[in-house]
Scaffold this motif. Structure first.
Motif, short mmCIF file in Angstrom:
data_model
loop_
_atom_site.label_atom_id
_atom_site.label_comp_id
_atom_site.label_asym_id
_atom_site.label_seq_id
_atom_site.Cartn_x
_atom_site.Cartn_y
_atom_site.Cartn_z
N ASP A 190 -47.21 -37.20 -1.23
CA ASP A 190 -48.59 -37.66 -1.07
C ASP A 190 -49.68 -36.68 -1.50
O ASP A 190 -50.82 -37.07 -1.66
N GLU A 191 -49.34 -35.41 -1.66
CA GLU A 191 -50.40 -34.43 -1.91
C GLU A 191 -51.15 -34.74 -3.20
O GLU A 191 -50.56 -35.22 -4.16
N GLY A 192 -52.44 -34.44 -3.18
CA GLY A 192 -53.24 -34.67 -4.38
C GLY A 192 -54.70 -34.80 -4.05
O GLY A 192 -55.21 -34.14 -3.13
N GLY A 193 -55.39 -35.63 -4.79
CA GLY A 193 -56.82 -35.84 -4.60
C GLY A 193 -57.22 -37.18 -5.18
O GLY A 193 -56.35 -38.03 -5.40
N SER A 253 -51.00 -35.72 -7.14
CA SER A 253 -51.40 -37.04 -7.63
C SER A 253 -52.90 -37.19 -7.55
O SER A 253 -53.52 -36.80 -6.56
#
Lengths: 115, 396
Positions: B298-301, B279
């Motif tokens: 939740d992973e992303g930037g 995300s």
């Protein structure tokens, strides 16, 4: 209304109003742009009074960060309420902006970089 | 264009005096000698103003005025009463019948002329204003028609059917707060077994974010190099979510359109149930397992457009009946004046409280919960949610 603007040593402090939305984002962006154009590219943005910020407001902050960094400066945020902190964290901008608890600490931290 | 005044008086001498006075000042005059004739001439002559005697046999001036003001064709034509009755009561009565003004006989020529001119000028200004208002309304109507047409084009980019992609069941809420907004989502087949799912939200409101959302959707469409590489005689190489987000961050820098956007992008392997996700500054997708357990992806930037291009990626395995919900912040930020924001906790609760319910039912329930929370207040941001239920690997 453009944000309130005042110098603190090498740092320029901006204080925003209650709403930072589509209507306020334009004047806010212009005012920060002007400061950066004047060579004042270390910005502390006080969001303490802000109760509502939409994506247009967030854009003004992000765009100013890009402008400031391009000019060799930086932007720090202070005074985030719980709601504003959530907005910043959901956008994962807490890793992009320097966040400080209060203005004095932020001014000192940014100013140190300048010295 | 010369103004035209209808003079209504049963005395020939009065008609002559007024006719001559007004014509000398280049105002057209037509005359009626009774109330009944005056009403007829209103239709034929369409005067710009009526000078109306009060005391006339059969139909008096008050009655004529009442009828003129009751008819929407003639109601806007100013009426000036002209009568020997100079008493306050009569003036008040004349004005309460809807007349614009009152001149007492015997009159001064200059006064009659001044009042006639003033009311003709007022009438012209009013008419100009009405014309311009009408033009504005027409223009507004055309603009709204264009907006509705643009919204239809945008809507054509989202899935057309709930079963558009075999192996998953889709359901969605898609309600731009204006006619058109900056949210969009899609589910597309990348190859025989893999599906891309995404939902994005462009900053700002109205037409420019909507156009940018469609542009991004185009660059994520099946067959685009950004999402999958095809080389002759080789299997398709599907880009990972992190690669796709990095590509978008490169292609849509902040300064290009003076906007940023947030997006969650997932790739689901229908054969294995493997789900990869990342995300960019977007609310984390919510996974509700068939057993009712919940976690966020939740992973992303950070948001797309900053040019950092670094996005973390997560992966997990879905089982049949597991559901993933993608949404934009318009849902969690739906506001009640006193109770604040709807918030992620209420959203998770609405999505997970009844794991046995179908996705369609859950989406309907969420829409109801949003309405109930906001007290029926219209949302100030787009409400967008995409529900994806994994149906399990295809039968061999």
């Amino acid at each position: 209304m453009p944000p309130d603007r005042r110098p603190a040593g090498p740092v320029e402090v901006f204080t925003f109003g209650v709403r930072l939305d589509a209507a306020e984002a334009g004047p806010a962006r212009s005012e920060m742009k002007r400061a950066i154009a004047e060579g004042r590219c270390l910005l502390v943005l006080d969001l303490g009074p802000v109760r509502y910020m939409d994506s247009s407001g967030l854009f003004a902050l992000i765009a100013s960060l890009k402008d400031a960094r391009a000019a060799g400066g930086d932007v720090a945020l202070v005074g985030l309420s719980r709601e504003m902190r959530t907005v910043i964290e959901v956008a994962r901008l807490d890793r992009v902006f320097a966040l400080y608890a209060d203005e004095a600490t932020a001014v000192a931290a940014l100013g140190q970089g300048a010295a | 264009v010369t103004d035209k005044v209808l003079v209504v008086d049963d005395t020939l001498l009065n008609r002559r005096i007024l006719q001559e006075l007004l014509r000398r000042h280049e105002i057209d005059v037509v005359c009626a000698e009774s109330g009944a004739q005056a009403l007829e001439m209103m239709v034929m002559e369409r005067p710009d103003l009526v000078l109306l005697d009060v005391m006339m046999p059969e139909m008096d001036g008050f009655e004529v005025c009442r009828r003129l003001k009751a008819d929407c064709d003639t109601a806007s034509v100013p009426v000036i009463f002209l009568s020997a009755l100079g008493e306050v009561d009569d003036r008040v009565r004349g004005l309460s019948e809807g007349a614009e003004d009152y001149v007492a006989k015997p009159f001064e020529n200059a006064e009659v002329l001044a009042r006639v001119r003033a009311h003709l000028r007022l009438r012209r200004l009013t008419r100009d204003l009405q014309d311009r208002n009408k033009q504005l309304l027409e223009k507004q109507e055309r603009l709204e028609e264009d907006l509705r047409a643009a919204a239809d084009i945008q809507r054509a980019l989202i899935p057309k059917r709930r079963d558009a992609v075999p192996g998953v069941r889709l359901e969605w809420l898609f309600e731009p707060c204006a006619t058109i907004g900056g949210d969009i989502f899609c589910a597309t087949r990348l190859d025989e077994t893999r599906v891309a799912l995404y939902l994005l939200d462009v900053s700002g409101h109205g037409v420019p974010p909507a156009m940018l959302s469609m542009m991004v959707a185009q660059s994520l469409a099946a067959g685009s190099d950004l999402v999958a590489h095809r080389t002759r005689n080789q299997p398709v190489t599907v880009a990972s979510p992190a690669e796709v987000l990095a590509g978008l961050d490169r292609d849509f820098p902040l300064g290009r359109f003076d906007r940023y956007f947030t997006i969650c992008y997932l790739v689901l392997d229908l054969a294995s149930g493997r789900l990869c996700h990342s995300s960019a500054g977007h609310p984390s997708p919510i996974l509700v397992r068939a057993d009712g357990s919940v976690r966020t992806l939740d992973e992303g930037g950070t948001v797309v457009g900053l040019g950092d291009g670094v996005y973390a990626e997560g992966a997990l395995d879905l089982a049949a009946g597991d559901r993933v919900y993608l949404y934009s912040d318009g849902i969690t930020e739906h506001e009640h004046v006193l109770h604040g924001l709807f918030g992620p906790e209420r959203l998770v609760s609405a999505l997970s409280r009844h794991p046995e319910a179908g996705v369609q039912e859950i989406c309907r329930g969420l829409r109801g919960a949003l309405d109930a929370f906001g007290g029926g207040r219209a949302p100030i941001d787009d409400l967008t949610l995409l529900a994806v239920e994994y149906l399990g690997p295809p039968a061999p």
